[in-house]
Design an enzyme around this catalytic site. Structure first.
Site, PDB file in Angstrom:
ATOM      1  N   TYR A 156       0.867  -1.185   0.000  1.00 50.33           N
ATOM      2  CA  TYR A 156       0.000   0.000   0.000  1.00 50.33           C
ATOM      3  C   TYR A 156       0.902   1.232   0.000  1.00 50.33           C
ATOM      4  CZ  TYR A 156      -3.978  -2.982   1.464  1.00 50.33           C
ATOM      5  OH  TYR A 156      -4.967  -3.935   1.556  1.00 50.33           O
ATOM      6  N   ARG A 184     -16.399  -0.435  -1.878  1.00 49.16           N
ATOM      7  CA  ARG A 184     -15.504   0.669  -2.286  1.00 49.16           C
ATOM      8  C   ARG A 184     -16.183   2.042  -2.218  1.00 49.16           C
ATOM      9  NH1 ARG A 184     -13.482  -3.967  -2.846  1.00 49.16           N
ATOM     10  NH2 ARG A 184     -11.730  -4.354  -4.223  1.00 49.16           N
ATOM     11  N   GLY A 185     -17.168   2.158  -1.357  1.00 51.00           N
ATOM     12  CA  GLY A 185     -17.861   3.432  -1.212  1.00 51.00           C
ATOM     13  C   GLY A 185     -19.170   3.490  -1.981  1.00 51.00           C
ATOM     14  N   GLY A 224     -21.546   8.988  -0.856  1.00 49.80           N
ATOM     15  CA  GLY A 224     -20.346   9.703  -1.275  1.00 49.80           C
ATOM     16  C   GLY A 224     -19.875   9.423  -2.672  1.00 49.80           C
ATOM     17  N   SER A 229     -22.644   4.045  -0.193  1.00 46.75           N
ATOM     18  CA  SER A 229     -22.727   5.296   0.566  1.00 46.75           C
ATOM     19  C   SER A 229     -23.041   6.386  -0.446  1.00 46.75           C
ATOM     20  CB  SER A 229     -21.404   5.614   1.251  1.00 46.75           C
ATOM     21  OG  SER A 229     -20.480   6.078   0.291  1.00 46.75           O
ATOM     22  N   LEU A 271     -18.329  -1.373   2.100  1.00 44.60           N
ATOM     23  CA  LEU A 271     -19.156  -0.379   1.389  1.00 44.60           C
ATOM     24  C   LEU A 271     -19.028  -0.565  -0.118  1.00 44.60           C
ATOM     25  CD1 LEU A 271     -18.460   2.873   3.466  1.00 44.60           C
ATOM     26  CD2 LEU A 271     -20.344   1.231   3.681  1.00 44.60           C
TER      27      LEU A 271
HETATM   28  N1  LIG Z   1      -7.305  -8.298   1.247  1.00 46.10           N
HETATM   29  C1  LIG Z   1      -7.614  -7.578   0.211  1.00 46.10           C
HETATM   30  O1  LIG Z   1      -7.541  -8.038  -0.926  1.00 46.10           O
HETATM   31  C2  LIG Z   1      -8.089  -6.177   0.408  1.00 46.10           C
HETATM   32  C3  LIG Z   1      -8.549  -5.445  -0.689  1.00 46.10           C
HETATM   33  C4  LIG Z   1      -9.000  -4.153  -0.471  1.00 46.10           C
HETATM   34  C5  LIG Z   1      -9.007  -3.627   0.809  1.00 46.10           C
HETATM   35  N2  LIG Z   1      -8.526  -4.347   1.850  1.00 46.10           N
HETATM   36  C6  LIG Z   1      -8.490  -3.787   3.233  1.00 46.10           C
HETATM   37  O2  LIG Z   1      -9.800  -3.425   3.625  1.00 46.10           O
HETATM   38  C7  LIG Z   1      -9.873  -2.044   3.935  1.00 46.10           C
HETATM   39  C8  LIG Z   1     -11.207  -1.486   3.504  1.00 46.10           C
HETATM   40  O3  LIG Z   1     -11.387  -1.702   2.101  1.00 46.10           O
HETATM   41  P1  LIG Z   1     -12.026  -0.641   1.159  1.00 46.10           P
HETATM   42  O4  LIG Z   1     -11.360   0.636   1.469  1.00 46.10           O
HETATM   43  O5  LIG Z   1     -12.012  -1.145  -0.212  1.00 46.10           O
HETATM   44  O6  LIG Z   1     -13.507  -0.651   1.723  1.00 46.10           O
HETATM   45  P2  LIG Z   1     -14.865   0.135   1.592  1.00 46.10           P
HETATM   46  O7  LIG Z   1     -15.227   0.483   2.973  1.00 46.10           O
HETATM   47  O8  LIG Z   1     -15.817  -0.649   0.792  1.00 46.10           O
HETATM   48  O9  LIG Z   1     -14.599   1.462   0.737  1.00 46.10           O
HETATM   49  C9  LIG Z   1     -13.847   2.517   1.221  1.00 46.10           C
HETATM   50  C10 LIG Z   1     -14.145   3.719   0.349  1.00 46.10           C
HETATM   51  O10 LIG Z   1     -15.404   4.259   0.740  1.00 46.10           O
HETATM   52  C11 LIG Z   1     -15.247   5.620   1.106  1.00 46.10           C
HETATM   53  N3  LIG Z   1     -16.115   5.868   2.251  1.00 46.10           N
HETATM   54  C12 LIG Z   1     -15.969   5.371   3.491  1.00 46.10           C
HETATM   55  N4  LIG Z   1     -16.976   5.806   4.284  1.00 46.10           N
HETATM   56  C13 LIG Z   1     -17.737   6.600   3.520  1.00 46.10           C
HETATM   57  C14 LIG Z   1     -18.907   7.353   3.754  1.00 46.10           C
HETATM   58  N5  LIG Z   1     -19.496   7.344   4.935  1.00 46.10           N
HETATM   59  N6  LIG Z   1     -19.433   8.040   2.733  1.00 46.10           N
HETATM   60  C15 LIG Z   1     -18.847   8.040   1.522  1.00 46.10           C
HETATM   61  N7  LIG Z   1     -17.740   7.338   1.233  1.00 46.10           N
HETATM   62  C16 LIG Z   1     -17.190   6.648   2.224  1.00 46.10           C
HETATM   63  C17 LIG Z   1     -13.790   5.795   1.450  1.00 46.10           C
HETATM   64  O11 LIG Z   1     -13.380   7.112   1.202  1.00 46.10           O
HETATM   65  P3  LIG Z   1     -12.632   8.005   2.316  1.00 46.10           P
HETATM   66  O12 LIG Z   1     -11.373   7.262   2.678  1.00 46.10           O
HETATM   67  O13 LIG Z   1     -12.369   9.282   1.611  1.00 46.10           O
HETATM   68  O14 LIG Z   1     -13.574   8.118   3.456  1.00 46.10           O
HETATM   69  C18 LIG Z   1     -13.122   4.811   0.490  1.00 46.10           C
HETATM   70  O15 LIG Z   1     -12.926   5.440  -0.756  1.00 46.10           O
HETATM   71  C19 LIG Z   1      -8.678  -1.430   3.242  1.00 46.10           C
HETATM   72  O16 LIG Z   1      -8.253  -0.250   3.881  1.00 46.10           O
HETATM   73  C20 LIG Z   1      -7.655  -2.529   3.345  1.00 46.10           C
HETATM   74  O17 LIG Z   1      -7.057  -2.475   4.639  1.00 46.10           O
HETATM   75  C21 LIG Z   1      -8.095  -5.623   1.666  1.00 46.10           C
END
Ligand SMILES: NC(=O)c1ccc[n+]([C@@H]2O[C@H](COP(=O)([O-])OP(=O)(O)OC[C@H]3O[C@@H](n4cnc5c(N)ncnc54)[C@H](OP(=O)(O)O)[C@@H]3O)[C@@H](O)[C@H]2O)c1
Length: 329
Positions: A56, A209-210, A215, A213, A207
């Site tokens: 990352y 990837r958001g 957003g 929500s 979410l």
């Molecule tokens: N093992 C794997 O293959 C893998 C793959 C992907 C991710 N991960 C892990 O899982 C974690 C979460 O994954 P993800 O980030 O893809 O998950 P997610 O929760 O589905 O999506 C996060 C996205 O949603 C936005 N967001 C969050 N809360 C929001 C709200 N209330 N309103 C509008 N937008 C909102 C965030 O933006 P902002 O940051 O601007 O709030 C970000 O762009 C990662 O940080 C990582 O540690 C693991």
């Protein structure tokens, strides 16, 4: 913050974790000071499980975490889980997986240095390396556990056959995998298998990837998510209809769609730990409120009707990335 165990009889961790990936520019620009403040706010709120990966931001994410922890946070008060194996070139392009035993040990050495710690709590290959038997990868992690550099073994995005093979070499504490209202694939085979084996789940993409929500109703120009199938024009419109249906329920309950989506994942069982994915304190606060929500049977039925399993349009990753997912075989 409630606690739970990571897997049956595993370490005690917070009921939800914080995912740090977005803090290293994966979903657009991030601000390091706000990211650090978000990590610290999460810890202040009782979150102990912090999820990062060495790829990352090519080390940036781990350095950020070190900076956040440096200021007076006891090492044993947090549970740091690190993914390894994803290979990137200097431009940031992904150039493959390497989960060979030598890479396990070498990556870990660099991770420990960047994090400024003697051990990581959980170490997990991000993907199955098709050139390396899983026994060899987890065997090397087991050696690192025996040597005291790692406490627990994890896996990420792996299917049932691989999980069983890994677990036979060394107990797997947790599987990290995508799970949300819009990504229910694990319910068919993977979730029953990890429950049988006593392996916990750290759920990411809660979410989508958001998408779940308000957003991301409109993505900013240049947002990399525009390449993801679910955000492409032909699918996005359909998925926004699902979001609208969820928002209607959220409005009636005076919460947000994101909060309902997070509460839904948390409602799936104590063995499923939602990873809150944000780089902002305001969204962290929104997510934390979701953990206080209790969804009734009527709520769950309404949510199911709004976003039925398999209703989402588009795969969760691009085709080339889906091909790398052992969990999708
Ligand atoms: N093992 C794997 O293959 C893998 C793959 C992907 C991710 N991960 C892990 O899982 C974690 C979460 O994954 P993800 O980030 O893809 O998950 P997610 O929760 O589905 O999506 C996060 C996205 O949603 C936005 N967001 C969050 N809360 C929001 C709200 N209330 N309103 C509008 N937008 C909102 C965030 O933006 P902002 O940051 O601007 O709030 C970000 O762009 C990662 O940080 C990582 O540690 C693991």
């Amino acid at each position: 913050m409630e606690t739970t165990t990571l897997g049956r009889g595993g370490p005690v961790v917070s009921r939800a974790g914080l995912g740090l990936m977005g803090m290293s520019g994966i979903y657009g620009q991030a601000d390091d000071q706000e990211s650090i403040a978000t990590i610290r706010a999460a810890i202040d709120a009782g979150i102990t499980l912090l999820d990062t990966g060495d790829f990352y931001g090519m080390g940036h994410n781990e350095l950020l975490l070190r900076d956040a922890l440096r200021r007076g946070i006891a090492r044993d008060s947090v549970f740091i889980q690190v993914k390894f194996g994803g290979q990137r070139d200097p431009s940031g392009a992904f150039v493959g997986q390497d989960a060979s035993p030598a890479m396990v040990k070498s990556s870990l050495a660099y991770t420990l240095t960047r994090l400024g710690t003697d051990y990581v709590d959980l170490y997990q290959p991000a993907r199955l390396d098709p050139r390396v038997p899983i026994e060899d990868t987890v065997g090397a992690v087991a050696e690192m556990i025996a040597a005291g550099y790692v406490r627990y073994l994890g896996l990420s995005e792996m299917g049932v056959g691989t999980i069983r093979r890994a677990h036979a070499v060394h107990p797997v504490a947790a599987l990290q995998i995508e799970y949300s209202l819009m990504s229910r694939g694990i319910e068919r085979k993977i979730l029953p298998a990890v429950r049988e084996l006593g392996i916990g789940v750290t759920a990411y993409g809660i979410l989508s990837r958001g998408l779940l929500s308000s957003g991301t109703a409109r993505l900013a120009a240049g947002d990399p998510r525009a390449r993801f199938p679910r955000f492409r024009a032909e699918n996005h419109a359909r998925n926004l209809e699902l979001l609208a249906a969820l928002e209607a329920i959220a409005d009636a309950k005076e919460v947000t769609a994101a909060q309902l989506a997070i509460a839904w994942v948390a409602s799936r069982g104590d063995d499923i730990i939602p990873l809150i994915g944000t780089k902002r304190r305001d969204r962290l606060a929104e997510a934390l409120h979701a953990l206080d929500l209790t969804l009734s049977a009527d709520d769950l039925a309404a949510i199911e009707a709004a976003v039925p399993a398999d209703a989402v349009a588009g795969d969760r990753y691009e085709a080339a990335q889906v091909a790398m997912l052992d969990s999708e075989r």
